[in-house]
Design a protein around this motif. Structure first.
Motif, PDB file in Angstrom:
ATOM      1  N   GLY A   1       7.907  18.864  -0.712  1.00 35.74           N
ATOM      2  CA  GLY A   1       7.655  18.425   0.656  1.00 35.74           C
ATOM      3  C   GLY A   1       6.874  17.142   0.767  1.00 35.74           C
ATOM      4  O   GLY A   1       6.658  16.636   1.879  1.00 35.74           O
ATOM      5  N   MET A   2       6.438  16.582  -0.335  1.00 30.06           N
ATOM      6  CA  MET A   2       5.704  15.318  -0.298  1.00 30.06           C
ATOM      7  C   MET A   2       6.678  14.152  -0.116  1.00 30.06           C
ATOM      8  O   MET A   2       7.831  14.230  -0.538  1.00 30.06           O
ATOM      9  N   ARG A   3       6.176  13.091   0.518  1.00 28.54           N
ATOM     10  CA  ARG A   3       7.025  11.928   0.762  1.00 28.54           C
ATOM     11  C   ARG A   3       6.212  10.664   0.589  1.00 28.54           C
ATOM     12  O   ARG A   3       5.048  10.594   0.993  1.00 28.54           O
ATOM     13  N   CYS A   4       6.828   9.670  -0.011  1.00 30.56           N
ATOM     14  CA  CYS A   4       6.145   8.402  -0.274  1.00 30.56           C
ATOM     15  C   CYS A   4       6.515   7.363   0.776  1.00 30.56           C
ATOM     16  O   CYS A   4       7.685   7.220   1.146  1.00 30.56           O
ATOM     17  N   TRP A   5       5.500   6.636   1.248  1.00 25.98           N
ATOM     18  CA  TRP A   5       5.697   5.550   2.202  1.00 25.98           C
ATOM     19  C   TRP A   5       5.000   4.303   1.672  1.00 25.98           C
ATOM     20  O   TRP A   5       4.002   4.392   0.958  1.00 25.98           O
ATOM     21  N   GLU A   6       5.529   3.142   2.035  1.00 21.16           N
ATOM     22  CA  GLU A   6       4.945   1.874   1.613  1.00 21.16           C
ATOM     23  C   GLU A   6       4.662   0.988   2.817  1.00 21.16           C
ATOM     24  O   GLU A   6       5.518   0.820   3.685  1.00 21.16           O
ATOM     25  N   LEU A   7       3.464   0.441   2.858  1.00 19.26           N
ATOM     26  CA  LEU A   7       3.088  -0.548   3.866  1.00 19.26           C
ATOM     27  C   LEU A   7       3.026  -1.903   3.170  1.00 19.26           C
ATOM     28  O   LEU A   7       2.400  -2.027   2.112  1.00 19.26           O
ATOM     29  N   THR A   8       3.688  -2.901   3.733  1.00 17.47           N
ATOM     30  CA  THR A   8       3.749  -4.224   3.126  1.00 17.47           C
ATOM     31  C   THR A   8       3.135  -5.252   4.071  1.00 17.47           C
ATOM     32  O   THR A   8       3.468  -5.290   5.259  1.00 17.47           O
ATOM     33  N   PHE A   9       2.238  -6.080   3.522  1.00 15.85           N
ATOM     34  CA  PHE A   9       1.563  -7.115   4.299  1.00 15.85           C
ATOM     35  C   PHE A   9       1.730  -8.458   3.590  1.00 15.85           C
ATOM     36  O   PHE A   9       1.546  -8.547   2.375  1.00 15.85           O
ATOM     37  N   GLN A  10       2.054  -9.479   4.362  1.00 16.50           N
ATOM     38  CA  GLN A  10       2.225 -10.808   3.784  1.00 16.50           C
ATOM     39  C   GLN A  10       1.493 -11.850   4.624  1.00 16.50           C
ATOM     40  O   GLN A  10       1.585 -11.852   5.856  1.00 16.50           O
ATOM     41  N   SER A  11       0.772 -12.740   3.949  1.00 13.88           N
ATOM     42  CA  SER A  11       0.060 -13.837   4.604  1.00 13.88           C
ATOM     43  C   SER A  11      -0.247 -14.885   3.546  1.00 13.88           C
ATOM     44  O   SER A  11      -0.122 -14.622   2.344  1.00 13.88           O
TER      45      SER A  11
ATOM     46  N   TYR B   1       0.853  -1.189   0.000  1.00 13.53           N
ATOM     47  CA  TYR B   1       0.000   0.000   0.000  1.00 13.53           C
ATOM     48  C   TYR B   1       0.887   1.235   0.000  1.00 13.53           C
ATOM     49  O   TYR B   1       1.792   1.357   0.828  1.00 13.53           O
ATOM     50  N   ARG B   2       0.625   2.163  -0.925  1.00 12.94           N
ATOM     51  CA  ARG B   2       1.452   3.361  -1.089  1.00 12.94           C
ATOM     52  C   ARG B   2       0.727   4.589  -0.558  1.00 12.94           C
ATOM     53  O   ARG B   2      -0.433   4.853  -0.897  1.00 12.94           O
ATOM     54  N   LEU B   3       1.424   5.354   0.286  1.00 15.29           N
ATOM     55  CA  LEU B   3       0.932   6.616   0.835  1.00 15.29           C
ATOM     56  C   LEU B   3       1.793   7.757   0.317  1.00 15.29           C
ATOM     57  O   LEU B   3       2.994   7.584   0.106  1.00 15.29           O
ATOM     58  N   MET B   4       1.196   8.918   0.121  1.00 14.68           N
ATOM     59  CA  MET B   4       1.961  10.122  -0.182  1.00 14.68           C
ATOM     60  C   MET B   4       1.576  11.180   0.847  1.00 14.68           C
ATOM     61  O   MET B   4       0.418  11.612   0.886  1.00 14.68           O
ATOM     62  N   THR B   5       2.509  11.561   1.698  1.00 16.21           N
ATOM     63  CA  THR B   5       2.225  12.549   2.735  1.00 16.21           C
ATOM     64  C   THR B   5       2.596  13.949   2.262  1.00 16.21           C
ATOM     65  O   THR B   5       3.394  14.125   1.339  1.00 16.21           O
ATOM     66  N   GLY B   6       1.985  14.948   2.905  1.00 19.37           N
ATOM     67  CA  GLY B   6       2.287  16.343   2.590  1.00 19.37           C
ATOM     68  C   GLY B   6       1.599  16.850   1.343  1.00 19.37           C
ATOM     69  O   GLY B   6       2.052  17.823   0.733  1.00 19.37           O
TER      70      GLY B   6
END
Length: 295
Positions: free
Chosen positions: A211-221, A126-131
């Motif tokens: 000022g924007m920044r990208c974050w990634e959330l990774t889930f595995q199951s 899941y990709r987030l972009m903050t700011g």
């Protein structure tokens, strides 16, 4: 002499924003699923048998896939030999044009192979972009490929701690959507990975991100419940924004009740990608194992 029927496993990707999801929808329904287009493309190869693509991993409307998988059977007319794997890949892609769906790879598998039931694991990103102070500020190449957040700062350590709360085997009923069409599916899942990392570089240079920044959330199951990843993402982001405490997240998990999940906390579909589907090496003897593709 007649051609034999051959089962193939295909790995495919798609930009999900224009589709109702990956699964097939009735012809009269306005929005079509990715499966509709795959089956239409395969029918154009004129096989003898009825075309049916069995998809391994469900994705919702607006959700993307870097690598989903499915199996299908093909029997060619007359005494034509089975399609070589690369030829089949190119042929399906030719008939998929101009849809944003592409087969990455195809390989022959035993006739009793099942893409869904023999999958040993699934990984979602899941990709987030903050700011992002205004939607017009979002780079054009990030449109509908991330969740834009106005807040410039997230408490990443708190989000990592939230991921630790979710790790392991739990009854994830609270994180299953209310309208799940598989209510009798076991809600007990083992989450092997739930982490937050700095996002990969996109097409937009850092100098244009303001000022924007990208974050990634990774889930595995091994498998997930309907909309489980979007609900887990929304809860972790709420923790990162200080709107949900770790103790409250633990209470939600232990409640085992989808009605207990706060309204409007689920993450939108735009930033969600099915990243990969895993199988045993022995099942993919003719396929390359290196199928991980980064956005």
């Amino acid at each position: 002499m007649t051609s034999c029927k051959v089962r193939y496993l295909i790995f495919f990707q798609y930009y999900g924003s224009k589709y109702s999801g990956v699964t097939k929808t009735p012809p009269h329904q306005p929005g079509q699923g990715v499966q509709n287009y795959l089956e239409d493309a395969i029918r154009r190869l004129r096989p003898v048998n009825e075309v049916c693509v069995s998809v391994s991993s469900r994705t919702d409307a607006g959700v993307h896939a870097l690598c989903n998988s499915a199996h299908l059977d093909l029997q060619r007319r007359g005494d034509l030999p089975p399609f070589p794997e690369e030829v089949l890949t190119d042929a399906i892609n030719y008939h998929l044009k101009p849809e944003p769906i592409r087969v990455i790879k195809a390989c022959r598998v035993p006739e009793d192979f099942h893409a869904r039931y023999q999958a040993t694991g699934r990984t979602y990103l899941y990709r987030l972009m903050t700011g992002v102070s205004h939607h017009a500020q979002l780079p054009v190449f990030e449109s509908r490929l991330c969740w834009p957040l106005r807040h410039a700062d997230l408490d990443i350590e708190a989000m990592q701690a939230a991921g630790m709360v979710l790790l392991g085997q739990h009854d994830f009923s609270t994180f299953r959507a209310l309208n799940s069409d598989t209510p009798f599916k076991s809600p007990v899942k083992t989450l092997l990975r739930a982490e937050v990392t700095v996002g990969q570089d996109s097409f937009t240079p850092h100098s244009f991100r303001r000022g924007m920044r990208c974050w990634e959330l990774t889930f595995q199951s091994r498998s997930f419940l309907y909309k489980q990843v979007r609900r887990m993402t929304g809860a972790m982001v709420a923790v990162g924004l200080g709107r949900l405490t770790l103790s409250r997240l633990q209470e939600l998990l232990e409640a085992r009740d989808s009605l207990a999940f706060p309204q409007n906390m689920s993450a939108p579909p735009d930033g969600l990608f099915l990243k990969r589907v895993d199988y045993e090496d022995s099942d993919l003897s003719s396929c390359s194992r290196d199928l991980e593709i980064k956005p």
